[in-house]
Design a protein around this motif. Structure first.
Motif, PDB file in Angstrom:
ATOM      1  N   LYS A  27      32.895  45.479  54.859  1.00  0.00           N
ATOM      2  CA  LYS A  27      32.638  45.184  56.270  1.00  0.00           C
ATOM      3  C   LYS A  27      33.308  43.894  56.743  1.00  0.00           C
ATOM      4  CE  LYS A  27      28.288  47.663  56.612  1.00  0.00           C
ATOM      5  NZ  LYS A  27      26.879  47.595  56.998  1.00  0.00           N
ATOM      6  N   ARG A  28      34.323  43.446  56.035  1.00  0.00           N
ATOM      7  CA  ARG A  28      35.091  42.277  56.453  1.00  0.00           C
ATOM      8  C   ARG A  28      36.457  42.760  56.926  1.00  0.00           C
ATOM      9  NH1 ARG A  28      32.267  38.211  57.521  1.00  0.00           N
ATOM     10  NH2 ARG A  28      34.150  36.974  57.386  1.00  0.00           N
ATOM     11  N   ALA A  29      37.042  42.057  57.856  1.00  0.00           N
ATOM     12  CA  ALA A  29      38.378  42.412  58.358  1.00  0.00           C
ATOM     13  C   ALA A  29      39.426  41.825  57.418  1.00  0.00           C
ATOM     14  CB  ALA A  29      38.569  41.877  59.770  1.00  0.00           C
ATOM     15  N   LEU A  30      39.521  42.402  56.236  1.00  0.00           N
ATOM     16  CA  LEU A  30      40.415  41.901  55.195  1.00  0.00           C
ATOM     17  C   LEU A  30      41.292  43.043  54.717  1.00  0.00           C
ATOM     18  CD1 LEU A  30      41.132  39.492  53.366  1.00  0.00           C
ATOM     19  CD2 LEU A  30      39.329  40.214  51.843  1.00  0.00           C
ATOM     20  N   ASP A  31      42.592  42.820  54.709  1.00  0.00           N
ATOM     21  CA  ASP A  31      43.550  43.834  54.270  1.00  0.00           C
ATOM     22  C   ASP A  31      43.353  44.094  52.774  1.00  0.00           C
ATOM     23  OD1 ASP A  31      45.709  45.467  53.760  1.00  0.00           O
ATOM     24  OD2 ASP A  31      47.204  44.074  54.539  1.00  0.00           O
ATOM     25  N   PRO A  32      43.059  45.335  52.369  1.00  0.00           N
ATOM     26  CA  PRO A  32      42.836  45.642  50.951  1.00  0.00           C
ATOM     27  C   PRO A  32      44.037  45.313  50.065  1.00  0.00           C
ATOM     28  CG  PRO A  32      42.294  47.547  52.325  1.00  0.00           C
ATOM     29  CD  PRO A  32      42.876  46.501  53.222  1.00  0.00           C
ATOM     30  N   ARG A  33      45.225  45.308  50.645  1.00  0.00           N
ATOM     31  CA  ARG A  33      46.422  44.980  49.854  1.00  0.00           C
ATOM     32  C   ARG A  33      46.389  43.530  49.381  1.00  0.00           C
ATOM     33  NH1 ARG A  33      50.453  47.498  54.193  1.00  0.00           N
ATOM     34  NH2 ARG A  33      49.001  46.264  55.409  1.00  0.00           N
ATOM     35  N   LYS A  34      45.729  42.674  50.147  1.00  0.00           N
ATOM     36  CA  LYS A  34      45.604  41.279  49.739  1.00  0.00           C
ATOM     37  C   LYS A  34      44.707  41.158  48.508  1.00  0.00           C
ATOM     38  CE  LYS A  34      46.654  39.216  54.158  1.00  0.00           C
ATOM     39  NZ  LYS A  34      46.225  38.315  55.220  1.00  0.00           N
ATOM     40  N   LEU A  35      43.699  42.019  48.417  1.00  0.00           N
ATOM     41  CA  LEU A  35      42.845  42.020  47.227  1.00  0.00           C
ATOM     42  C   LEU A  35      43.615  42.517  46.007  1.00  0.00           C
ATOM     43  CD1 LEU A  35      39.489  43.342  48.720  1.00  0.00           C
ATOM     44  CD2 LEU A  35      40.146  40.978  48.219  1.00  0.00           C
ATOM     45  N   VAL A  36      44.490  43.497  46.212  1.00  0.00           N
ATOM     46  CA  VAL A  36      45.325  43.986  45.107  1.00  0.00           C
ATOM     47  C   VAL A  36      46.231  42.861  44.616  1.00  0.00           C
ATOM     48  CG1 VAL A  36      47.167  45.597  44.482  1.00  0.00           C
ATOM     49  CG2 VAL A  36      45.222  46.400  45.820  1.00  0.00           C
ATOM     50  N   LEU A  37      46.800  42.096  45.550  1.00  0.00           N
ATOM     51  CA  LEU A  37      47.647  40.965  45.160  1.00  0.00           C
ATOM     52  C   LEU A  37      46.843  39.900  44.425  1.00  0.00           C
ATOM     53  CD1 LEU A  37      49.899  40.579  48.330  1.00  0.00           C
ATOM     54  CD2 LEU A  37      50.523  41.532  46.099  1.00  0.00           C
ATOM     55  N   LEU A  38      45.586  39.698  44.829  1.00  0.00           N
ATOM     56  CA  LEU A  38      44.710  38.752  44.132  1.00  0.00           C
ATOM     57  C   LEU A  38      44.470  39.213  42.701  1.00  0.00           C
ATOM     58  CD1 LEU A  38      42.851  36.307  44.012  1.00  0.00           C
ATOM     59  CD2 LEU A  38      41.097  37.673  45.145  1.00  0.00           C
ATOM     60  N   VAL A  39      44.192  40.493  42.514  1.00  0.00           N
ATOM     61  CA  VAL A  39      43.992  41.039  41.167  1.00  0.00           C
ATOM     62  C   VAL A  39      45.277  40.924  40.355  1.00  0.00           C
ATOM     63  CG1 VAL A  39      43.454  43.121  39.836  1.00  0.00           C
ATOM     64  CG2 VAL A  39      42.106  42.555  41.848  1.00  0.00           C
ATOM     65  N   ASP A  40      46.424  41.171  40.977  1.00  0.00           N
ATOM     66  CA  ASP A  40      47.702  41.004  40.281  1.00  0.00           C
ATOM     67  C   ASP A  40      47.868  39.567  39.789  1.00  0.00           C
ATOM     68  OD1 ASP A  40      48.400  43.647  40.732  1.00  0.00           O
ATOM     69  OD2 ASP A  40      49.710  43.199  42.444  1.00  0.00           O
ATOM     70  N   GLY A  41      47.478  38.614  40.639  1.00  0.00           N
ATOM     71  CA  GLY A  41      47.566  37.209  40.255  1.00  0.00           C
ATOM     72  C   GLY A  41      46.653  36.864  39.099  1.00  0.00           C
ATOM     73  N   VAL A  42      45.424  37.379  39.131  1.00  0.00           N
ATOM     74  CA  VAL A  42      44.475  37.139  38.039  1.00  0.00           C
ATOM     75  C   VAL A  42      45.006  37.755  36.746  1.00  0.00           C
ATOM     76  CG1 VAL A  42      42.159  37.685  37.175  1.00  0.00           C
ATOM     77  CG2 VAL A  42      42.461  36.918  39.540  1.00  0.00           C
ATOM     78  N   GLU A  43      45.521  38.976  36.849  1.00  0.00           N
ATOM     79  CA  GLU A  43      46.079  39.639  35.671  1.00  0.00           C
ATOM     80  C   GLU A  43      47.249  38.841  35.106  1.00  0.00           C
ATOM     81  OE1 GLU A  43      47.335  44.145  34.299  1.00  0.00           O
ATOM     82  OE2 GLU A  43      47.302  43.651  36.434  1.00  0.00           O
ATOM     83  N   GLY A  44      48.079  38.301  35.984  1.00  0.00           N
ATOM     84  CA  GLY A  44      49.199  37.468  35.542  1.00  0.00           C
ATOM     85  C   GLY A  44      48.725  36.210  34.841  1.00  0.00           C
ATOM     86  N   GLU A  45      47.666  35.590  35.358  1.00  0.00           N
ATOM     87  CA  GLU A  45      47.102  34.394  34.722  1.00  0.00           C
ATOM     88  C   GLU A  45      46.578  34.714  33.319  1.00  0.00           C
ATOM     89  OE1 GLU A  45      46.724  31.111  35.579  1.00  0.00           O
ATOM     90  OE2 GLU A  45      47.986  31.424  37.335  1.00  0.00           O
ATOM     91  N   ILE A  46      45.934  35.864  33.183  1.00  0.00           N
ATOM     92  CA  ILE A  46      45.421  36.266  31.859  1.00  0.00           C
ATOM     93  C   ILE A  46      46.589  36.465  30.898  1.00  0.00           C
ATOM     94  CG2 ILE A  46      44.148  38.023  30.558  1.00  0.00           C
ATOM     95  CD1 ILE A  46      42.558  38.561  33.151  1.00  0.00           C
ATOM     96  N   ARG A  47      47.621  37.137  31.383  1.00  0.00           N
ATOM     97  CA  ARG A  47      48.803  37.395  30.552  1.00  0.00           C
ATOM     98  C   ARG A  47      49.460  36.066  30.144  1.00  0.00           C
ATOM     99  NH1 ARG A  47      50.209  41.991  30.098  1.00  0.00           N
ATOM    100  NH2 ARG A  47      49.559  42.743  32.122  1.00  0.00           N
ATOM    101  N   ASN A  48      49.569  35.127  31.092  1.00  0.00           N
ATOM    102  CA  ASN A  48      50.195  33.830  30.818  1.00  0.00           C
ATOM    103  C   ASN A  48      49.369  32.965  29.879  1.00  0.00           C
ATOM    104  OD1 ASN A  48      52.336  34.493  32.468  1.00  0.00           O
ATOM    105  ND2 ASN A  48      51.516  33.424  34.247  1.00  0.00           N
ATOM    106  N   SER A  49      48.068  33.214  29.815  1.00  0.00           N
ATOM    107  CA  SER A  49      47.211  32.416  28.933  1.00  0.00           C
ATOM    108  C   SER A  49      47.088  33.031  27.544  1.00  0.00           C
ATOM    109  CB  SER A  49      45.824  32.234  29.552  1.00  0.00           C
ATOM    110  OG  SER A  49      45.127  33.464  29.559  1.00  0.00           O
TER     111      SER A  49
END
Length: 136
Positions: free
Chosen positions: A74-96
Protein backbone atom coordinates in the motif's frame (compact mmCIF):
# COMPACT_ATOMS: atom_id res chain seq x y z
CA UNK A 1 9.55 -22.62 -22.05
CA UNK A 2 5.83 -23.17 -22.33
CA UNK A 3 3.09 -20.56 -22.65
CA UNK A 4 1.54 -19.52 -19.32
CA UNK A 5 -1.91 -19.43 -20.95
CA UNK A 6 -2.12 -22.63 -23.00
CA UNK A 7 1.06 -24.56 -22.03
CA UNK A 8 2.24 -24.84 -25.65
CA UNK A 9 5.87 -24.36 -26.73
CA UNK A 10 7.05 -20.78 -27.30
CA UNK A 11 9.56 -19.12 -29.60
CA UNK A 12 12.07 -16.46 -28.59
CA UNK A 13 11.51 -13.21 -30.49
CA UNK A 14 14.18 -11.05 -28.89
CA UNK A 15 16.96 -11.36 -26.29
CA UNK A 16 18.54 -8.44 -24.43
CA UNK A 17 20.77 -8.04 -21.43
CA UNK A 18 18.94 -6.85 -18.33
CA UNK A 19 20.12 -5.58 -14.95
CA UNK A 20 22.51 -7.61 -12.80
CA UNK A 21 23.58 -10.00 -15.56
CA UNK A 22 20.12 -11.33 -16.34
CA UNK A 23 18.77 -11.99 -19.83
CA UNK A 24 15.43 -10.52 -20.87
CA UNK A 25 13.62 -12.57 -23.51
CA UNK A 26 10.44 -11.73 -25.40
CA UNK A 27 8.57 -14.89 -26.25
CA UNK A 28 5.55 -15.77 -28.36
CA UNK A 29 3.34 -18.82 -28.12
CA UNK A 30 3.20 -20.88 -31.30
CA UNK A 31 -0.43 -21.88 -30.63
CA UNK A 32 -2.33 -18.94 -29.15
CA UNK A 33 0.03 -16.08 -30.15
CA UNK A 34 0.32 -14.75 -26.57
CA UNK A 35 3.47 -12.64 -26.05
CA UNK A 36 5.25 -12.37 -22.73
CA UNK A 37 8.63 -11.56 -21.21
CA UNK A 38 10.90 -13.84 -19.20
CA UNK A 39 14.09 -13.09 -17.28
CA UNK A 40 16.87 -15.62 -17.00
CA UNK A 41 19.55 -15.40 -14.36
CA UNK A 42 22.50 -17.76 -13.92
CA UNK A 43 22.49 -19.68 -10.67
CA UNK A 44 25.57 -18.43 -8.82
CA UNK A 45 27.53 -20.13 -6.09
CA UNK A 46 25.47 -20.78 -3.00
CA UNK A 47 25.17 -17.83 -0.64
CA UNK A 48 24.48 -18.38 3.05
CA UNK A 49 22.73 -16.48 5.80
CA UNK A 50 24.02 -16.93 9.34
CA UNK A 51 21.04 -16.83 11.69
CA UNK A 52 21.14 -15.45 15.25
CA UNK A 53 21.44 -18.95 16.72
CA UNK A 54 24.48 -19.67 14.53
CA UNK A 55 22.68 -21.95 12.08
CA UNK A 56 23.24 -21.39 8.39
CA UNK A 57 20.69 -21.46 5.65
CA UNK A 58 20.85 -20.71 1.93
CA UNK A 59 20.17 -17.10 0.93
CA UNK A 60 16.77 -16.89 -0.72
CA UNK A 61 16.33 -13.70 -2.74
CA UNK A 62 12.64 -14.44 -3.31
CA UNK A 63 12.04 -14.66 0.44
CA UNK A 64 13.82 -11.35 1.01
CA UNK A 65 11.94 -9.68 -1.85
CA UNK A 66 8.63 -10.97 -0.46
CA UNK A 67 9.36 -9.46 2.96
CA UNK A 68 10.29 -6.12 1.37
CA UNK A 69 7.11 -6.22 -0.71
CA UNK A 70 5.09 -6.82 2.46
CA UNK A 71 6.74 -3.79 4.05
CA UNK A 72 5.97 -1.67 0.98
CA UNK A 73 2.36 -2.90 0.79
CA UNK A 74 0.00 0.00 0.00
CA UNK A 75 2.95 2.35 -0.54
CA UNK A 76 3.57 4.23 -3.78
CA UNK A 77 6.88 2.46 -4.36
CA UNK A 78 8.05 1.04 -7.69
CA UNK A 79 8.56 -2.74 -7.19
CA UNK A 80 11.60 -2.60 -9.48
CA UNK A 81 13.36 -0.50 -6.87
CA UNK A 82 12.88 -3.31 -4.36
CA UNK A 83 14.38 -5.77 -6.85
CA UNK A 84 17.40 -3.47 -7.20
CA UNK A 85 17.66 -3.33 -3.39
CA UNK A 86 17.69 -7.14 -3.22
CA UNK A 87 20.30 -7.21 -6.00
CA UNK A 88 22.45 -4.87 -3.92
CA UNK A 89 22.08 -7.01 -0.79
CA UNK A 90 22.92 -10.13 -2.79
CA UNK A 91 26.00 -8.38 -4.17
CA UNK A 92 27.10 -7.41 -0.66
CA UNK A 93 26.78 -11.03 0.48
CA UNK A 94 28.78 -12.20 -2.53
CA UNK A 95 31.47 -9.54 -1.88
CA UNK A 96 31.75 -10.57 1.77
CA UNK A 97 32.73 -14.12 0.87
CA UNK A 98 29.33 -15.67 0.25
CA UNK A 99 27.97 -15.51 3.80
CA UNK A 100 26.52 -12.81 5.99
CA UNK A 101 24.65 -12.51 9.26
CA UNK A 102 20.89 -12.04 9.18
CA UNK A 103 21.18 -8.87 11.27
CA UNK A 104 23.56 -7.31 8.74
CA UNK A 105 21.19 -8.23 5.89
CA UNK A 106 18.36 -6.55 7.82
CA UNK A 107 20.53 -3.45 8.28
CA UNK A 108 21.25 -3.31 4.54
CA UNK A 109 17.53 -3.58 3.81
CA UNK A 110 16.75 -0.84 6.31
CA UNK A 111 19.37 1.45 4.77
CA UNK A 112 17.91 0.88 1.32
CA UNK A 113 14.30 1.35 2.43
CA UNK A 114 15.20 4.52 4.32
CA UNK A 115 16.35 6.00 1.01
CA UNK A 116 13.32 4.73 -0.92
CA UNK A 117 10.28 5.18 1.31
CA UNK A 118 10.10 6.12 4.98
CA UNK A 119 6.77 4.33 5.53
CA UNK A 120 8.12 1.06 4.12
CA UNK A 121 11.25 1.56 6.23
CA UNK A 122 9.18 1.87 9.41
CA UNK A 123 7.03 -1.11 8.46
CA UNK A 124 10.08 -3.30 7.83
CA UNK A 125 11.80 -2.11 11.01
CA UNK A 126 8.69 -3.00 12.99
CA UNK A 127 8.87 -6.63 11.89
CA UNK A 128 12.45 -7.17 13.06
CA UNK A 129 13.29 -8.70 16.43
CA UNK A 130 14.88 -6.20 18.83
CA UNK A 131 18.24 -7.99 18.64
CA UNK A 132 18.40 -7.54 14.86
CA UNK A 133 17.66 -3.80 14.94
CA UNK A 134 20.53 -1.40 15.01
CA UNK A 135 20.46 2.20 16.11
CA UNK A 136 18.96 3.96 13.07
Amino acid sequence: MNCPRCDSPTAILETRKADAGALRRRRECSSCGHRFTTYERAVPDALEVIKRDGKRQPFNRDKLLASLNRAAHKRALDPRKLVLLVDGVEGEIRNSGGEMGAARIADLCLEGLRNLDHGAYLQFAGTLPDAARSES
